[in-house]
Write a protein that holds these residues in place. Structure first.
Motif, short mmCIF file in Angstrom:
data_model
loop_
_atom_site.label_atom_id
_atom_site.label_comp_id
_atom_site.label_asym_id
_atom_site.label_seq_id
_atom_site.Cartn_x
_atom_site.Cartn_y
_atom_site.Cartn_z
N GLN A 56 4.96 -3.70 1.55
CA GLN A 56 3.70 -3.68 2.27
C GLN A 56 2.59 -3.17 1.36
OE1 GLN A 56 3.42 -4.52 5.61
NE2 GLN A 56 5.61 -4.93 5.85
N GLU A 84 -1.30 -1.44 1.51
CA GLU A 84 -2.31 -0.78 2.33
C GLU A 84 -3.63 -0.73 1.56
OE1 GLU A 84 -3.00 3.76 3.54
OE2 GLU A 84 -1.24 2.86 4.53
N THR A 111 -0.68 -9.34 3.16
CA THR A 111 -0.46 -7.98 2.65
C THR A 111 0.96 -7.49 2.91
OG1 THR A 111 -1.36 -7.05 4.69
CG2 THR A 111 -2.89 -7.36 2.84
N SER A 112 1.84 -8.40 3.27
CA SER A 112 3.26 -8.06 3.47
C SER A 112 4.09 -9.18 2.87
CB SER A 112 3.56 -7.92 4.97
OG SER A 112 4.93 -7.67 5.18
#
Length: 233
Positions: free
Chosen positions: A174, A176, A203-204
């Motif tokens: 992941q 952030e 974003t994953s």
């Protein structure tokens, strides 16, 4: 041109009011036009001290050469560095608001005024997009010659609020990001520097098929680029 620069510095309302007051002053009627009288009326209308301006641009000689560099300093903030050299020794520094235009990859454009009061001055401005180009004095509002404005080669390094987790990762990884940063692309590399995966705005990622050991991912955002290391377990 100096009169135009006065209008640019004072703004239309103050400039034209000062001119009207100067023309309507009964103590000056039928006399000679004297620079100091005009200066006095412009100062009264604007509330500004124009000694520096007139000393530089009217009573002094020569012109400035500007060197301006801008870089994307943080999300939504651009940092400008303004340097100046003078063509004549009668003026040590030309104090003047400096106009620039910045542009972005999406066709964005923003005109800014840099209040340049010292040499090699650093000025931060709010800019709601990543800057990819800059133009000095786009409307020819000030006197200058052989001036340059460039985008700094130093890329903005994303701060510690950018995180990869879990690290090590065996299946899912992941990313952030700060709320105001948009991911444009992610490029994964193995330990040999070979590209092994490339994605757009997600974003994953499923990293189960990546080689075990040290890998790298380059995060490309609208606020700059950051390369990060992670371990595939």
């Amino acid at each position: 041109m100096v009169v135009h620069m006065l209008r640019f510095k004072l703004g239309d309302t103050n400039f034209f009011q000062g001119i009207k007051n100067y023309l309507a002053d009964p103590t000056l009627a039928y006399g000679y036009a004297v620079t100091e009288n005009l200066k006095t009326h412009l100062e009264a209308a604007s509330g500004m001290d124009l000694d520096e301006f007139f000393n530089d641009w009217v009573y002094g000689q020569g012109y400035p050469r500007y060197t301006i560099t801008v870089r994307n300093f943080s999300p939504g903030v651009a940092r400008f560095t303004v340097s100046q050299t003078q063509s004549h020794s009668s003026v040590s520094f030309f104090e003047m608001p400096v106009p620039v235009r910045v542009t972005g990859t999406g066709g964005q454009s923003l005109d800014l005024i840099l209040d340049n009061t010292t040499n090699n001055q650093t000025i931060d401005k709010n800019v709601p997009f990543a800057i990819t180009g800059i133009t000095f004095n786009p409307k020819s509002d000030i006197i200058a010659r052989n001036s340059t404005a460039t985008l700094g080669n130093e890329a903005f390094v994303l701060d510690e609020n950018v995180k990869l987790y879990p690290n090590p990762a065996s299946h899912s990884l992941q990313l952030e990001l700060p709320d105001n940063v948009v991911l444009e692309k992610a490029i994964f590399y193995n330990a040999l520097g070979q590209i092994i995966k490339e994605t757009a705005s997600q974003t994953s990622w499923d990293v189960s098929a990546l080689p075990v050991g040290v890998n790298f991912v380059k995060i490309i955002t609208d606020a700059g680029t950051k390369q990060m290391k992670f371990i595939k377990a």
